[in-house]
Motif scaffolding. Structure first.
Motif, PDB file in Angstrom:
ATOM      1  N   LEU A 173     -14.996  -0.887 -16.871  1.00  0.00           N
ATOM      2  CA  LEU A 173     -14.705  -1.071 -15.455  1.00  0.00           C
ATOM      3  C   LEU A 173     -13.542  -0.167 -15.062  1.00  0.00           C
ATOM      4  N   GLU A 174     -13.740   0.628 -14.038  1.00  0.00           N
ATOM      5  CA  GLU A 174     -12.728   1.600 -13.632  1.00  0.00           C
ATOM      6  C   GLU A 174     -11.913   1.160 -12.423  1.00  0.00           C
ATOM      7  N   ARG A 175     -12.501   0.376 -11.550  1.00  0.00           N
ATOM      8  CA  ARG A 175     -11.822   0.005 -10.311  1.00  0.00           C
ATOM      9  C   ARG A 175     -11.977  -1.487 -10.021  1.00  0.00           C
ATOM     10  N   LEU A 176     -10.940  -2.025  -9.399  1.00  0.00           N
ATOM     11  CA  LEU A 176     -10.964  -3.392  -8.896  1.00  0.00           C
ATOM     12  C   LEU A 176     -10.353  -3.381  -7.504  1.00  0.00           C
ATOM     13  N   ILE A 177     -10.648  -4.393  -6.750  1.00  0.00           N
ATOM     14  CA  ILE A 177     -10.043  -4.543  -5.434  1.00  0.00           C
ATOM     15  C   ILE A 177      -9.156  -5.774  -5.497  1.00  0.00           C
ATOM     16  N   ALA A 178      -7.867  -5.591  -5.198  1.00  0.00           N
ATOM     17  CA  ALA A 178      -6.925  -6.710  -5.151  1.00  0.00           C
ATOM     18  C   ALA A 178      -6.934  -7.273  -3.739  1.00  0.00           C
ATOM     19  N   ILE A 179      -7.125  -8.585  -3.649  1.00  0.00           N
ATOM     20  CA  ILE A 179      -7.070  -9.264  -2.364  1.00  0.00           C
ATOM     21  C   ILE A 179      -5.818 -10.131  -2.388  1.00  0.00           C
ATOM     22  N   ALA A 180      -4.832  -9.738  -1.595  1.00  0.00           N
ATOM     23  CA  ALA A 180      -3.562 -10.458  -1.543  1.00  0.00           C
ATOM     24  C   ALA A 180      -3.772 -11.813  -0.859  1.00  0.00           C
TER      25      ALA A 180
ATOM     26  N   ASN B  44      -2.466 -12.949   1.655  1.00  0.00           N
ATOM     27  CA  ASN B  44      -2.518 -12.791   3.112  1.00  0.00           C
ATOM     28  C   ASN B  44      -3.794 -12.087   3.581  1.00  0.00           C
ATOM     29  N   GLY B  45      -4.683 -11.717   2.633  1.00  0.00           N
ATOM     30  CA  GLY B  45      -5.957 -11.087   2.972  1.00  0.00           C
ATOM     31  C   GLY B  45      -5.978  -9.579   2.886  1.00  0.00           C
ATOM     32  N   ASP B  46      -4.817  -8.949   2.688  1.00  0.00           N
ATOM     33  CA  ASP B  46      -4.779  -7.491   2.558  1.00  0.00           C
ATOM     34  C   ASP B  46      -5.539  -7.046   1.311  1.00  0.00           C
ATOM     35  N   LEU B  47      -6.228  -5.908   1.417  1.00  0.00           N
ATOM     36  CA  LEU B  47      -6.992  -5.346   0.312  1.00  0.00           C
ATOM     37  C   LEU B  47      -6.285  -4.111  -0.234  1.00  0.00           C
ATOM     38  N   HIS B  48      -6.300  -3.974  -1.579  1.00  0.00           N
ATOM     39  CA  HIS B  48      -5.707  -2.808  -2.233  1.00  0.00           C
ATOM     40  C   HIS B  48      -6.647  -2.361  -3.350  1.00  0.00           C
TER      41      HIS B  48
ATOM     42  N   ILE C 171       7.623  -3.598 -14.109  1.00  0.00           N
ATOM     43  CA  ILE C 171       7.423  -5.008 -13.788  1.00  0.00           C
ATOM     44  C   ILE C 171       7.546  -5.267 -12.290  1.00  0.00           C
ATOM     45  N   GLU C 172       8.427  -4.546 -11.620  1.00  0.00           N
ATOM     46  CA  GLU C 172       8.620  -4.750 -10.181  1.00  0.00           C
ATOM     47  C   GLU C 172       7.343  -4.425  -9.402  1.00  0.00           C
ATOM     48  N   ALA C 173       6.665  -3.379  -9.796  1.00  0.00           N
ATOM     49  CA  ALA C 173       5.407  -3.018  -9.131  1.00  0.00           C
ATOM     50  C   ALA C 173       4.329  -4.059  -9.428  1.00  0.00           C
ATOM     51  N   ALA C 174       4.242  -4.483 -10.671  1.00  0.00           N
ATOM     52  CA  ALA C 174       3.231  -5.463 -11.069  1.00  0.00           C
ATOM     53  C   ALA C 174       3.454  -6.809 -10.383  1.00  0.00           C
ATOM     54  N   GLN C 175       4.702  -7.140 -10.104  1.00  0.00           N
ATOM     55  CA  GLN C 175       5.018  -8.414  -9.446  1.00  0.00           C
ATOM     56  C   GLN C 175       4.278  -8.548  -8.114  1.00  0.00           C
ATOM     57  N   SER C 176       4.034  -7.432  -7.436  1.00  0.00           N
ATOM     58  CA  SER C 176       3.335  -7.477  -6.147  1.00  0.00           C
ATOM     59  C   SER C 176       1.883  -7.931  -6.288  1.00  0.00           C
ATOM     60  N   LEU C 177       1.350  -7.903  -7.513  1.00  0.00           N
ATOM     61  CA  LEU C 177      -0.045  -8.305  -7.733  1.00  0.00           C
ATOM     62  C   LEU C 177      -0.198  -9.791  -8.072  1.00  0.00           C
ATOM     63  N   VAL C 178       0.905 -10.458  -8.412  1.00  0.00           N
ATOM     64  CA  VAL C 178       0.832 -11.875  -8.781  1.00  0.00           C
ATOM     65  C   VAL C 178       0.299 -12.678  -7.588  1.00  0.00           C
ATOM     66  N   GLY C 179      -0.719 -13.504  -7.851  1.00  0.00           N
ATOM     67  CA  GLY C 179      -1.358 -14.300  -6.811  1.00  0.00           C
ATOM     68  C   GLY C 179      -2.554 -13.626  -6.177  1.00  0.00           C
ATOM     69  N   CYS C 180      -2.770 -12.348  -6.468  1.00  0.00           N
ATOM     70  CA  CYS C 180      -3.922 -11.627  -5.916  1.00  0.00           C
ATOM     71  C   CYS C 180      -5.200 -12.016  -6.654  1.00  0.00           C
TER      72      CYS C 180
END
Length: 180
Positions: free
Chosen positions: A42-49, A51-55, A79-88
């Motif tokens: 798997l090469e890509r995933l979509i993170a859904i925050a 609040n509904g934002d997609l990344h 770690i600071e960058a990865a923290q933004s993904l917690v809960g996605c």
């Protein structure tokens, strides 16, 4: 049966980020799929925050540790960058779902299906699939006047036709089932 529900339009959840791991931007995620092997290649995933934002995320690496998925994404080196993904919630397009065999389907494909008897009487629409430890049950929101919902066992001898393409489930209800 397998998989989970579609999240937005044609996105299907496969994992949820629980926490960061280490200091190099890795995250630990809980699986939301019956097919852990789907992450191989798997090469890509979509993170859904929340609040509904997609990344869009590019998967650099993944592995399993103590029953959980560990992921490393391109551009998430600290770690600071990865923290933004917690809960996605991590998702894939519906078109990339693992193909199922004949007569198999994902639970989310059943949601919204019209349920009718073999005589053609419409009972309602599937709201959810309920797991109680035995045979799963369809929770059907009634379209009848009395407004009572139905609990229909998802068994071959009762659900005699499931056509997810037409969003139709035809049942042959044993005596008394619809009166419960």
């Amino acid at each position: 049966m397998g998989g989970r529900e579609p999240l937005r339009d044609d996105l299907v959840a496969v994992a949820r980020v629980a926490r960061t791991r280490g200091t190099r931007g890795e995250v630990v995620a809980d699986l939301l799929t019956d097919f852990p092997e789907r992450f191989d290649g798997l090469e890509r995933l979509i993170a859904i925050a929340p609040n509904g934002d997609l990344h869009a995320l590019i998967v650099a690496d993944h592995w399993f540790h103590q029953g959980r998925l560990v992921l490393k994404f391109v551009g998430y080196e600290r770690i600071e960058a990865a923290q933004s993904l917690v809960g996605c919630t991590l998702a894939v397009p519906e078109a990339e779902c693992v193909p199922l065999g004949e007569g198999e389907f994902y639970e989310w494909q059943l949601q919204g299906c019209r349920v009718e008897t073999v005589a053609g009487e419409e009972l309602g629409r599937v709201r959810a699939v309920w797991h109680t430890g035995g045979t799963p049950n369809l929770i059907v929101d009634s379209t009848r006047e009395h407004g009572r919902d139905y609990l229909i066992p998802l068994a071959e001898e009762i659900c005699i036709e499931i056509d997810v393409g037409r969003k139709l489930i035809r049942i042959d209800a044993p005596e008394g089932l619809l009166e419960l």
